[in-house]
Design an enzyme around this catalytic site. Structure first.
Site, short mmCIF file in Angstrom:
data_model
loop_
_atom_site.label_atom_id
_atom_site.label_comp_id
_atom_site.label_asym_id
_atom_site.label_seq_id
_atom_site.Cartn_x
_atom_site.Cartn_y
_atom_site.Cartn_z
N GLN A 167 -48.68 -12.10 -61.02
CA GLN A 167 -48.08 -13.30 -61.60
C GLN A 167 -47.37 -14.12 -60.52
OE1 GLN A 167 -48.59 -14.26 -64.72
NE2 GLN A 167 -47.28 -16.06 -64.65
N LYS A 209 -49.77 -11.91 -72.03
CA LYS A 209 -51.07 -11.46 -71.49
C LYS A 209 -51.32 -10.00 -71.85
CE LYS A 209 -51.02 -14.80 -67.71
NZ LYS A 209 -50.72 -15.09 -66.31
N ASP A 236 -57.87 -14.06 -61.66
CA ASP A 236 -57.28 -15.40 -61.58
C ASP A 236 -58.18 -16.37 -60.80
OD1 ASP A 236 -54.79 -15.82 -62.84
OD2 ASP A 236 -53.78 -14.51 -61.40
N1 GUN Z 1 -48.33 -18.56 -62.89
C1 GUN Z 1 -48.57 -19.64 -63.69
N2 GUN Z 1 -49.87 -19.65 -64.09
C2 GUN Z 1 -50.43 -18.54 -63.56
C3 GUN Z 1 -51.74 -18.00 -63.65
O1 GUN Z 1 -52.66 -18.54 -64.28
N3 GUN Z 1 -51.95 -16.84 -62.96
C4 GUN Z 1 -50.96 -16.25 -62.23
N4 GUN Z 1 -51.28 -15.12 -61.57
N5 GUN Z 1 -49.74 -16.73 -62.13
C5 GUN Z 1 -49.48 -17.86 -62.80
#
Ligand code: GUN
Length: 332
Positions: free
Chosen positions: A154, A110, A177
């Site tokens: 995350q 990311k 998110d």
């Molecule tokens: N863990 C797995 N997928 C995601 C996501 O799309 N966002 C976040 N914040 N954590 C994750």
């Protein structure tokens, strides 16, 4: 054919444009739209027939693998314009607590993509024993920081931290998110909201492939807040008849066989075999599972048994390379 300039011929509008970005990575422009994606200095464009490319991609039963490139190049162009016109550099803060290997990989990817499209990336890596108060204090600072426009914590968090409390401490306007309770509520009531990036990427591929999804039978396997539930909301919003199946569903095989659109998001390697797939169905595999082959090799596989499912599906996303790249493109 390679050209150093964009064509003026409007007859070329049904083509994709490959853009070799400054980082050396190849992006692909969608239909040339100067307003959406202004040409960037030094870019090289390669013309490819869009329809021909689509037909080839579909004939092998896979989605065109370049949707994420379209989004990334458009995003880079938008960022460049924000900088030029307003002196504004969008900033994304990503918070990782602990050392979960998969989360480390995702957070790294990311951050890299954020920088690639020209945004500012702020990575906060905290120790696994970080207290809730420390994490909430960091979120408070990021909420107040004008250089930070998006915040992502995350998941999963270490078990001593209350994820709901932490996510709901994020300013909903910075909740990229779409996990904050107010964004979840807005999505559920069909209002404009931040939308979770993984299901959004799936929806974009489905719309690209089918056009209208209205009236289609969609089965989502998995009921997580990150994928299953928002995926179901998005499909409902596109007028599908939606079933959310999960570990307690009575006859999972029969439920899956009803699906025109089958979305697998359970996190169990190759759990869905080909004979659970209705012939001609569209299969979206969200799973990314690390397995060791009988030969002792590490391998990434989805939640769907690809080889058997690809024989019956009308279209199927591969793992890796299907949903994964779309997720980051949609996040940005
Ligand atoms: N863990 C797995 N997928 C995601 C996501 O799309 N966002 C976040 N914040 N954590 C994750």
């Amino acid at each position: 054919p390679i050209s150093a300039e964009l064509p003026s011929d409007p007859g070329l509008q049904d083509r994709f444009w490959y853009w070799h970005g400054a980082s050396g990575r190849k992006y692909i422009h969608s239909v040339y739209e100067p307003d959406c994606c202004p040409p960037l200095p030094g870019a090289i464009y390669v013309a490819v027939r869009r329809k021909g490319k689509m037909r080839i991609a579909m004939a092998v039963g896979r989605f065109t693998p370049f949707w994420d490139g379209v989004l990334m190049s458009c995003e880079a162009a938008h960022v460049a314009r924000l900088k030029a016109d307003h002196g504004l550099v969008p900033g994304l803060a990503v918070v990782l607590v602990g050392e979960d290997p998969a989360s480390q990989v995702y957070v790294g990817a990311k951050g890299k993509s954020t920088v690639e499209v020209g945004m500012a990336s702020f990575e906060h890596k905290l120790a696994a024993d970080t207290s809730e108060a420390e994490l909430l204090a960091l979120i408070g600072r990021l909420n107040a920081d004008p250089a930070v426009h998006g915040i992502l914590v995350q998941l999963p968090l270490p078990s001593h931290l209350n994820s709901d409390l932490v996510i709901n401490a994020i300013d909903p306007a910075k909740d990229v998110d779409g996990f904050h309770i107010s964004n979840v509520g807005l999505l559920g009531t069909g209002q404009k909201s931040m939308v979770p990036c993984t299901p959004l990427g799936c929806l974009m591929m489905l719309r690209d492939h089918h056009g209208s999804l209205a009236g289609m039978e969609a089965v989502v396997v998995g009921r997580s807040n990150i994928v299953g539930k928002p995926m179901a909301q998005l499909l409902l919003g596109d007028s599908c008849t939606v079933t959310i199946a999960h570990s307690k569903t009575r006859d999972l095989a029969a439920t899956c066989r009803r699906a025109d659109i089958l979305v697998a998001a359970v996190g169990r390697p190759e759990m869905i075999p080909g004979d659970w797939v209705r012939p001609g169905a569209t299969v979206i595999d969200v799973g990314i599972n690390r397995i060791t082959t009988p030969e002792g090799k590490a391998k990434l596989v989805g939640d769907v048994h690809f080889d058997s499912a690809a024989k019956v599906a009308g279209a199927i996303t591969p793992v890796p390379g299907g949903v994964g790249p779309m997720t980051i493109a949609c996040l940005l």
